[in-house]
Design a protein around this motif. Sequence first.
Motif, short mmCIF file in Angstrom:
data_model
loop_
_atom_site.label_atom_id
_atom_site.label_comp_id
_atom_site.label_asym_id
_atom_site.label_seq_id
_atom_site.Cartn_x
_atom_site.Cartn_y
_atom_site.Cartn_z
N LEU A 1 -34.39 -2.19 10.85
CA LEU A 1 -35.08 -1.37 9.86
C LEU A 1 -35.76 -0.23 10.60
O LEU A 1 -36.45 -0.45 11.60
N ALA A 2 -35.56 1.00 10.12
CA ALA A 2 -36.11 2.19 10.78
C ALA A 2 -37.05 2.91 9.82
O ALA A 2 -36.84 2.92 8.60
N SER A 3 -38.08 3.52 10.39
CA SER A 3 -39.06 4.26 9.60
C SER A 3 -39.63 5.40 10.43
O SER A 3 -39.72 5.30 11.66
N GLY A 4 -39.99 6.48 9.75
CA GLY A 4 -40.69 7.57 10.41
C GLY A 4 -42.15 7.23 10.63
O GLY A 4 -42.62 6.12 10.32
N ASP A 5 -42.89 8.20 11.14
CA ASP A 5 -44.29 7.97 11.49
C ASP A 5 -45.04 9.28 11.36
O ASP A 5 -44.48 10.36 11.59
N SER A 6 -46.32 9.19 11.00
CA SER A 6 -47.13 10.40 10.84
C SER A 6 -47.41 11.09 12.16
O SER A 6 -47.80 12.26 12.18
N ALA A 7 -47.24 10.39 13.29
CA ALA A 7 -47.46 10.98 14.61
C ALA A 7 -46.18 11.52 15.22
O ALA A 7 -46.19 11.94 16.38
N GLY A 8 -45.07 11.50 14.48
CA GLY A 8 -43.82 12.05 14.98
C GLY A 8 -42.87 11.04 15.58
O GLY A 8 -41.86 11.44 16.18
N ALA B 1 -45.39 15.06 11.67
CA ALA B 1 -44.87 13.80 11.15
C ALA B 1 -43.36 13.84 11.01
O ALA B 1 -42.77 14.88 10.69
N THR B 2 -42.73 12.71 11.26
CA THR B 2 -41.30 12.53 11.01
C THR B 2 -41.17 11.90 9.63
O THR B 2 -41.47 10.71 9.46
N THR B 3 -40.76 12.68 8.65
CA THR B 3 -40.78 12.24 7.26
C THR B 3 -39.42 11.84 6.73
O THR B 3 -39.36 11.14 5.72
N CYS B 4 -38.33 12.28 7.35
CA CYS B 4 -36.99 12.01 6.83
C CYS B 4 -36.11 11.42 7.92
O CYS B 4 -36.21 11.83 9.09
N LEU B 5 -35.26 10.50 7.55
CA LEU B 5 -34.27 9.97 8.47
C LEU B 5 -33.15 9.31 7.68
O LEU B 5 -33.33 8.96 6.51
N ASP B 6 -32.01 9.16 8.33
CA ASP B 6 -30.88 8.47 7.71
C ASP B 6 -30.02 7.89 8.82
O ASP B 6 -29.89 8.47 9.91
N TRP B 7 -29.45 6.72 8.55
CA TRP B 7 -28.62 6.01 9.51
C TRP B 7 -27.15 6.31 9.19
O TRP B 7 -26.74 6.22 8.04
N HIS B 8 -26.39 6.67 10.21
CA HIS B 8 -24.98 6.99 9.99
C HIS B 8 -24.25 5.75 9.49
O HIS B 8 -24.40 4.65 10.05
N PRO B 9 -23.44 5.88 8.41
CA PRO B 9 -22.81 4.69 7.83
C PRO B 9 -21.70 4.09 8.68
O PRO B 9 -21.32 2.93 8.45
N GLN B 10 -21.13 4.84 9.65
CA GLN B 10 -20.00 4.34 10.42
C GLN B 10 -20.31 4.17 11.91
O GLN B 10 -19.79 3.25 12.54
N GLU B 11 -21.14 5.01 12.47
CA GLU B 11 -21.44 4.93 13.89
C GLU B 11 -22.33 3.73 14.18
O GLU B 11 -23.06 3.23 13.32
N THR B 12 -22.27 3.28 15.43
CA THR B 12 -23.02 2.08 15.80
C THR B 12 -24.50 2.34 16.02
O THR B 12 -25.33 1.46 15.77
#
Length: 595
Positions: A536-543, A568-579
């Motif tokens: 599980l991945a999440s951003g953070d207000s400190a970057g 802050a790191t507010t957006c992220l997405d995990w690649h659906p095919q890459e490891t």
Amino acid sequence: MSSLLGAGYESSDDDTTSSAPQTQAPVPSATKIVAAPEVNTEDQAHMQMMLANTSSTALTYNATYDDLSRPSQGPANPFKATGGAHGLKRKNVPTGYAEEAAISEATFTAQHRTFQSLGYTRNPTQPEQFVGNLAHAAQFGGRDVIQMKPSKAVSAALRSKRQRKGDPSIVEGEGAYLGPWAKYQSDDHYYDERAVDGDEAEGDRELASDEEYVYEDEDELDAAQAPPSHIPPPMDKLATDYQDDSTTAETTEFHGREQFDYQGRTYMHIPQDLDIDLRREPGSTKNFIPKKLIHTWRSHTKAITSLRFFPRSGHLLLSAAADGQAKIWDAYHSRELLRTFSGHSKAITDTDFHPTGTTFLTASYDRQIKLWDTEYGKCVGRFSTGKTPHVVRFNPAPELAHEFLAGMSDKKIVQFDTRSGALVQEYDHHLAAINTITFVDDNRRFISTSDDKSLRAWEYGIPVPIKFIAEPYMFALTRAAPHPNGRYVAFQSGDNQIVVYGATDKFRQNRKKSFRGHNNAGYGIDIRCSPDGQFLASGDSAGYVCFWDWKTGKMYHKILAGGKEGGATTCLDWHPQETSKVVTGGLDGIIRYWD
């Protein structure tokens, strides 16, 4: 001994002889004998007072009332405050003793404002006297600011500088009704108001609603009678129209090297010349945590608000930012910017791909939801309810993929049909703005969260919640991420933790799964599960970007994705095919690609 034995007794010593003749002493008539000891008949209390220790602070005897009520004697204490009734009282303010007085708050406020404005006020202890600027007190007769009223001349001079209120029957143009919105002008401009009736003295007659006093100089009479040229023209109707501004034209621009390849295919074609098969089922390979930065995209001028990989294949990346633009990037080959979609006048709040990827939605603070063609950039649909959309989601079910849900700022979830553009359903049980919408249970139901700190589950198409969760310890759930197994949904909570709820019939919270160690309070920070469900991945207000193990809840790794300048790191997405590839974005407007 002779005095005690009497005169008739002699010594029994035979050897003692007396050569002189003996004479006989007289015998007293009575003798007093006292056998009792001596007793002190003085007052013992006074004796104790006399013998008391002067350094002692306690009395060793019971003092009488007469002693306690005696006046003080001896020299006066030169260090003790004297004079007035408060000389013996202790200080209750740093500068001495302040006596309490009963005065109403309105009276105190009036006197305080009078002193601030005119420099004088009444003496609280002697109301008939004044303190402060006595000259002003004499000039104004001791009146306070409440009693001070401007004279008729001053009022008339002020009214003469105001525009005419106009005719209520005229909406626009010359003589339009201004009412209380009539403006005041500078001293060298006067408005020609209706003349005061000559039969009545000026100032004695009550003015009508559209009449005002006018004082004009003879030299300025001609200028005052002329139509004033400095009055601004009436406002255009568009300037006072509070409807949504949908006049922004939608434009698109292609930035790639070539729009079609040698076979006439666009960037929508999934590449086959890679060392990875992008057509396989997402989550079929084991995922790992990324460790290094491999690419950076720079084109947006403001903060990134949304990042989405192309459904299933992930060969394209959709980004949206606060500059009102959405962009399509190539995730492989040259990793160049392919197309820009412009059509919003304010920041974009959320985006979502159609399950097939042929179209995508953008929601913006300009209160518009727009449907775009991914391949050619044309805007094929516009939707609006007059409120700000916070989240948009297509229905993933193939038979209902032409419908989408939008969570609005007016506490409603609205359902649109992209074929007709009609609003087909409303879900209005929330009490605050909608934050997340997540489809569960094979897309037959969806879960919504709101700023009202509650979670509601719905049957799709039925505007009555089937589950309502609102606990006193809950915080607002700002972002959501479904687990690939379909049984759980992770929510970003406002108390710096990630909570997990079941996606089955009971929708209970899984208290064994709680992910902590990051800061997200005050931000809407994305969370994502890896395609295989391991992390599980999440951003953070400190970057930072934080990674947890889904089973144990332990934080495995944390990488700084906000750059040296922070943010802050507010957006992220995990690649659906890459490891192990993850894309991140934040307040600095830079998109970073990690592996």
